[in-house]
Motif scaffolding. Structure first.
Motif, PDB file in Angstrom:
ATOM      1  N   VAL A   1      46.459  33.657 -36.003  1.00  0.00           N
ATOM      2  CA  VAL A   1      46.667  32.739 -37.123  1.00  0.00           C
ATOM      3  C   VAL A   1      47.055  33.539 -38.356  1.00  0.00           C
ATOM      4  CG1 VAL A   1      45.678  30.938 -38.555  1.00  0.00           C
ATOM      5  CG2 VAL A   1      44.988  31.138 -36.164  1.00  0.00           C
ATOM      6  N   LYS A   2      48.233  33.177 -38.955  1.00  0.00           N
ATOM      7  CA  LYS A   2      48.668  33.768 -40.239  1.00  0.00           C
ATOM      8  C   LYS A   2      48.498  32.708 -41.319  1.00  0.00           C
ATOM      9  CE  LYS A   2      52.382  36.317 -40.258  1.00  0.00           C
ATOM     10  NZ  LYS A   2      53.778  36.772 -40.108  1.00  0.00           N
ATOM     11  N   SER A   3      47.797  33.073 -42.384  1.00  0.00           N
ATOM     12  CA  SER A   3      47.532  32.126 -43.472  1.00  0.00           C
ATOM     13  C   SER A   3      48.424  32.437 -44.665  1.00  0.00           C
ATOM     14  CB  SER A   3      46.061  32.198 -43.881  1.00  0.00           C
ATOM     15  OG  SER A   3      45.741  33.493 -44.329  1.00  0.00           O
ATOM     16  N   LEU A   4      48.837  31.373 -45.384  1.00  0.00           N
ATOM     17  CA  LEU A   4      49.646  31.513 -46.599  1.00  0.00           C
ATOM     18  C   LEU A   4      48.726  31.357 -47.796  1.00  0.00           C
ATOM     19  CD1 LEU A   4      52.344  31.806 -48.061  1.00  0.00           C
ATOM     20  CD2 LEU A   4      52.687  29.339 -47.787  1.00  0.00           C
ATOM     21  N   GLU A   5      48.281  32.482 -48.351  1.00  0.00           N
ATOM     22  CA  GLU A   5      47.379  32.457 -49.506  1.00  0.00           C
ATOM     23  C   GLU A   5      48.095  32.843 -50.795  1.00  0.00           C
ATOM     24  OE1 GLU A   5      44.310  35.111 -48.442  1.00  0.00           O
ATOM     25  OE2 GLU A   5      43.453  33.819 -46.866  1.00  0.00           O
ATOM     26  N   SER A   6      49.282  33.442 -50.676  1.00  0.00           N
ATOM     27  CA  SER A   6      50.016  33.902 -51.863  1.00  0.00           C
ATOM     28  C   SER A   6      50.566  32.698 -52.644  1.00  0.00           C
ATOM     29  CB  SER A   6      51.153  34.834 -51.426  1.00  0.00           C
ATOM     30  OG  SER A   6      51.955  35.191 -52.532  1.00  0.00           O
ATOM     31  N   ARG A   7      50.570  32.810 -53.981  1.00  0.00           N
ATOM     32  CA  ARG A   7      51.105  31.752 -54.864  1.00  0.00           C
ATOM     33  C   ARG A   7      52.566  32.013 -55.260  1.00  0.00           C
ATOM     34  NH1 ARG A   7      47.570  27.450 -54.674  1.00  0.00           N
ATOM     35  NH2 ARG A   7      45.404  28.194 -54.749  1.00  0.00           N
ATOM     36  N   GLU A   8      53.088  33.192 -54.917  1.00  0.00           N
ATOM     37  CA  GLU A   8      54.452  33.514 -55.316  1.00  0.00           C
ATOM     38  C   GLU A   8      55.447  32.664 -54.528  1.00  0.00           C
ATOM     39  OE1 GLU A   8      55.311  37.635 -55.197  1.00  0.00           O
ATOM     40  OE2 GLU A   8      53.406  38.242 -56.130  1.00  0.00           O
ATOM     41  N   GLU A   9      56.473  32.163 -55.260  1.00  0.00           N
ATOM     42  CA  GLU A   9      57.440  31.268 -54.643  1.00  0.00           C
ATOM     43  C   GLU A   9      58.272  31.990 -53.580  1.00  0.00           C
ATOM     44  OE1 GLU A   9      59.182  27.944 -53.506  1.00  0.00           O
ATOM     45  OE2 GLU A   9      57.507  28.127 -54.940  1.00  0.00           O
ATOM     46  N   THR A  10      58.560  33.276 -53.826  1.00  0.00           N
ATOM     47  CA  THR A  10      59.356  34.025 -52.833  1.00  0.00           C
ATOM     48  C   THR A  10      58.601  34.129 -51.512  1.00  0.00           C
ATOM     49  OG1 THR A  10      58.441  36.094 -53.718  1.00  0.00           O
ATOM     50  CG2 THR A  10      60.554  35.339 -54.602  1.00  0.00           C
ATOM     51  N   HIS A  11      57.290  34.390 -51.588  1.00  0.00           N
ATOM     52  CA  HIS A  11      56.496  34.484 -50.359  1.00  0.00           C
ATOM     53  C   HIS A  11      56.400  33.134 -49.657  1.00  0.00           C
ATOM     54  CE1 HIS A  11      54.295  38.294 -51.989  1.00  0.00           C
ATOM     55  NE2 HIS A  11      55.526  38.534 -51.601  1.00  0.00           N
ATOM     56  N   ARG A  12      56.220  32.076 -50.434  1.00  0.00           N
ATOM     57  CA  ARG A  12      56.105  30.747 -49.832  1.00  0.00           C
ATOM     58  C   ARG A  12      57.436  30.333 -49.172  1.00  0.00           C
ATOM     59  NH1 ARG A  12      51.424  28.403 -51.826  1.00  0.00           N
ATOM     60  NH2 ARG A  12      52.085  26.313 -51.246  1.00  0.00           N
TER      61      ARG A  12
END
Length: 890
Positions: A764-775
């Motif tokens: 499982v990979k979670s998306l915790e970053s708030r940066e738009e590029t990462h999202r």
């Protein structure tokens, strides 16, 4: 529940655990929820205050030194959301504190040492305490006693009970001994001791004088008075003996006189004595007088009459003398001792031995196998001879119930075996001499299998296999195999000397077979064997030596193949591990073992056992659990190693950049020389294609994204996301694997995510970053995975994005398996994987460019080799290009 459920849930609740007093411990608490969580701990409902010994570390409660008084009770972890105010409390957890404390030895009975002389028993107590209750051991003068209780009771006291008493105790916390021992001095109560002694007196002539005298003993002693070494008689006119053991002088007539008070006694002489003498030899037996006051006189008697003082048998100074012995001297003699206190006696039984004579000698004997056999050895003598049997010079005993020895000298073999065919020796011994004889036992062997064939056996599929059947009898038996159903043996099966051999095993070879052993004298016997065709167990993946930190999760891999599919079990310290014995141990469906919240007690050798109906195999690996006290040293060494590696890498990069700059300058100078000579502009040749000035990265990107262009139909994308939606509540976290660009990556179990499995191990990979590029990159990666379907690429199994953080659920693959798969963490890596797979499949291989030299195309083909070992190194590429002819456009 859906992914967007708002209730707070603990991902790891504190668990009850064992700990040693004074050692470190930790209670863990983790919550999957918002980031604005506050944690605190309670003990029996009261909030825990931080101290140097016990404090909160993040969400966990850490104990640097567990205290058996302060750390008892129930602990709970409390979590509260600052934004919503919602609070959740964990289940109770306690620490089972093991401890052991030294203590003294006390005397419970009698109440004081002054009462020891009159005590009938003594009770000592060992005050070593601990949890769990320790087991105690008692010692006297350093020698261990056969007492294992905390209370030691001594009865029938004697002088042998005197000594220094100590105790030691042991439990899971260790072993300690008493810090104060006790010394006992036990007196012989039969020996008189003076309580009141007479004292000197001065009186006038013809006046009275009284002397007091008292002794103590059990039984009470007799007391006599002496005056000037003469016994004092009560009939005298001048003295009077008082019953209280005092002496009353009616009239003192002399100027001075000596008066003595003595205790009259005589001790027991002991139990009956036994002596065995050989005939015709001189012997002497001493009769020691017992303790007594006055000293007893001793003499010998036989049949109530005193033994003469001269003759062949006589007595002298307490000795009984035989000169020499004769068979008629056998009998009972009595040593008599007498004084004024009474008479004691001790018996002596004399036996004059004679040499043994044969009655029945052992004879050679034939015995049926499995039947009892007898050997007789009878002799007469005085006393009765002692008979000993020997088998190959080794004395025979009745241990193990193989033999029975009778008092008359007969030996019985309870159930004769083939190896009992030996020579046996019988020896008859008395003090006067001995006899010996030998006999051999012959075993009549019965018809039997040696050994009996196993009733169920497994044949290895597509291999050469054989089934053995061996029998023995008095004569060599005839062996024959047949199928139980009456069918003929297959053509690829043969039999020789009792062995049934299959040249190549097939599935049809399974079934019931019969082995028959026959003898013309003893008949025939049969053994039925069921043969199963399968594949022996082989390990595809074996566990490796693993080191983890205390409190983390350890994973030991073990995968096996076979037919039938082998069943995998794990063993630690000769005990099978199961989830029922401890929830921290979980065996995965593929056989791997996951140990959560490891402790130092989990250190050891873990054995993976895999077996099916054909065979059982095992393999082992060591697990080391590193305690927190070693953490700083290990971290320092780790940073030291990393710093050294970075320094080497930087040096290598500088060398490579320098070499690249040198090559570029050299190529530039060659290009300028060719331009001055009127040559045509050079075009770059890569992978057999003229690039005409385009960047290599642009070509790669076009190839990589050619199969991944986003569809213009947004409704189809939404439909795909709905199909991959997976409820967050059906995920059970196992352990964290680390953090990536997007956020935390962890190992989990997903319920019913695969139709064929109730639980599946997933990544499982979670998306915790708030940066738009990462999202944005996370969404592109989801879209890419949803379109990929390749045997060498991990699959996207589900998405959970109704609440933060979003989850990407991927297929979990062990990197060490034979079937390699490409795990993609970024878009650049994904493009590289697609290029590699495309080239391997032959769909993206480019044709050689026009006028490209053959050795350059050959070099590019080697660079595309599927195995990294077959690809040229950078130094080899540089050497090939440097050695190119000057007129080659490279």
């Amino acid at each position: 529940s859906a992914c967007g459920a708002s209730s707070l849930q603990f991902s790891e609740e504190p668990q009850s655990q064992d700990a040693l007093h004074g050692r470190s411990a930790i209670l863990r608490c983790e919550l999957s929820g918002p980031e604005d969580m506050r944690f605190w701990w309670t003990q029996d409902g009261r909030r825990v205050q931080d101290s140097n010994r016990r404090f909160q570390e993040g969400s966990n409660l850490k104990f640097t030194a567990v205290d058996r008084h302060a750390d008892t009770g129930s602990f709970q972890c409390v979590a509260s959301s600052s934004s919503t105010g919602e609070t959740v409390t964990s289940a109770n957890a306690s620490i089972n504190i093991k401890w052991l404390e030294r203590g003294p030895i006390t005397m419970n009975e009698p109440a004081s040492e002054a009462e020891l002389e009159e005590a009938e028993r003594i009770v000592l107590q060992c005050h070593i305490d601990g949890h769990p209750r320790p087991s105690s051991k008692w010692f006297k003068d350093g020698a261990q006693l056969d007492r294992k209780d905390r209370i030691l009771t001594l009865t029938n006291l004697s002088t042998g009970d005197s000594g220094i008493y100590s105790c030691c105790a042991q439990n899971a916390a260790g072993k300690v001994c008493s810090n104060h021992n006790i010394t006992l001095n036990i007196f012989d109560k039969s020996v008189p001791r003076v309580l009141v002694a007479p004292v000197d007196q001065v009186v006038l002539r013809n006046e009275e004088a009284v002397f007091h005298c008292q002794f103590r003993a059990k039984p009470p002693p007799l007391i006599e008075w002496f005056h000037d070494a003469e016994p004092v008689l009560n009939k005298s006119r001048t003295v009077c003996l008082i019953p209280s053991s005092s002496l009353f002088a009616l009239r003192v007539s002399k100027r001075s006189a000596a008066v003595v008070c003595v205790s009259v006694e005589i001790a027991d002489m002991g139990e009956r004595l036994w002596r065995v003498f050989s005939a015709g030899r001189g012997e002497r037996v001493r009769c020691d007088p017992p303790r007594g006051q006055p000293e007893p006189q001793v003499w010998w008697e036989r049949a109530g009459a005193r033994v003469a003082s001269e003759g062949r048998v006589h007595q002298r100074d307490g000795d009984l003398i035989f000169s020499p012995t004769d068979r008629s001297d056998s009998g009972v003699y009595t040593c008599v001792a007498r004084n004024t206190a009474g008479q004691k006696q001790q018996e002596l039984v004399v036996t004059v031995a004679t040499s043994p004579e044969w009655i029945v000698q052992p004879q050679d004997t034939h015995v049926e196998e499995g039947q009892p056999g007898f050997l007789h050895c009878h002799a007469r003598s005085t006393p009765e001879p002692r008979v000993t049997w020997y088998r190959k010079s080794v004395p025979i005993t009745e241990e193990g119930s193989r033999y029975k020895l009778f008092s008359n000298g007969t030996l019985r073999i309870n159930s004769a075996e083939v190896n009992d065919a030996q020579t046996y020796s019988c020896v008859c011994v008395t003090q006067a001499g001995s006899l010996s004889a030998h006999a051999r036992i012959h075993i009549l062997e019965k018809l039997k299998f040696t050994p009996v064939p196993q009733p169920s056996q497994c044949l290895q599929l597509d291999r050469e296999s054989s089934v053995s059947c061996v029998a023995k009898a008095r004569e060599t038996p005839i062996m024959h195999w047949s199928r139980a159903d009456g069918a003929d043996l297959p053509s690829h099966a043969s039999q020789m000397n009792g062995a049934l051999r299959f040249s190549t095993v097939t599935r049809a070879d399974g079934g019931n077979y019969t082995c028959v052993a026959s003898s013309s004298v003893q008949g025939e016997i049969r053994a039925h064997v069921h043969l199963t065709v399968g594949v022996h167990v082989e390990f595809k993946l074996e566990p490796e030596q693993t080191t983890v930190y205390q409190g983390h999760t350890a994973v030991l891999h073990c995968q096996a193949s076979g037919d039938p599919q082998p069943y995998v079990q794990w063993m630690l310290k000769d005990k099978l591990l199961s989830s029922s014995s401890s929830s921290r141990f979980q065996k995965m469906p593929n056989g791997s073992l996951v140990i959560s919240n490891v402790t130092t007690e989990d250190t050891g050798v873990y054995t993976c056992i895999a077996g099916n109906t054909c065979n059982i195999r095992d393999t082992a690996a060591q697990l080391y659990v590193v305690g927190e006290e070693h953490f700083n040293l290990i971290v320092f060494k780790m940073f030291q190693t990393i710093a050294l590696s970075v320094a080497v890498a930087v040096a290598y990069i500088i060398a490579v950049l320098g070499l690249m700059f040198y090559c570029k300058q050299r190529r530039k100078s060659k290009r300028l020389q060719k331009n001055r000579a009127g040559g045509e502009p050079e075009t770059e040749c890569l992978n057999g294609v003229q690039l005409n000035g385009h960047r290599v990265s642009e070509i790669h990107e076009e190839v990589a994204l050619s199969s991944m262009r986003p569809s213009a139909d947004s409704e189809k994308q939404q439909s795909c996301g709905d199909e991959l939606h997976f409820p967050r509540a059906h995920l059970q976290t196992i352990t964290s694997l680390g953090r990536g660009v997007f956020g935390e990556v962890f190992l989990a179990k997903a319920r019913a995510i695969e139709e064929t499995e109730p639980e599946t191990l997933v990544l499982v990979k979670s998306l915790e970053s708030r940066e738009e590029t990462h999202r944005s990159e996370f969404r592109r990666e989801l879209e890419m995975f949803s379109k990929l379907n390749h045997a060498h690429v991990v699959r996207l199994l589900g998405i959970c994005r109704e609440t933060q953080p979003h989850y990407m659920i991927l297929e979990y693959v062990d990197l060490v398996l034979n079937t390699f798969k490409c795990f993609i963490n970024s878009m650049q890596q994904s493009r590289l994987c697609l290029n590699v797979f495309g080239l391997q499949a032959g769909t993206l291989r480019l044709s050689p460019p026009v006028n490209c030299p053959a050795h350059v195309c050959s070099l590019m083909s080697h660079c595309w080799a599927s195995s990294p070992k077959e690809r040229p190194t950078f130094s080899e590429i540089l050497q090939i290009l440097t050695d190119s002819p000057a007129d080659t456009k490279v």
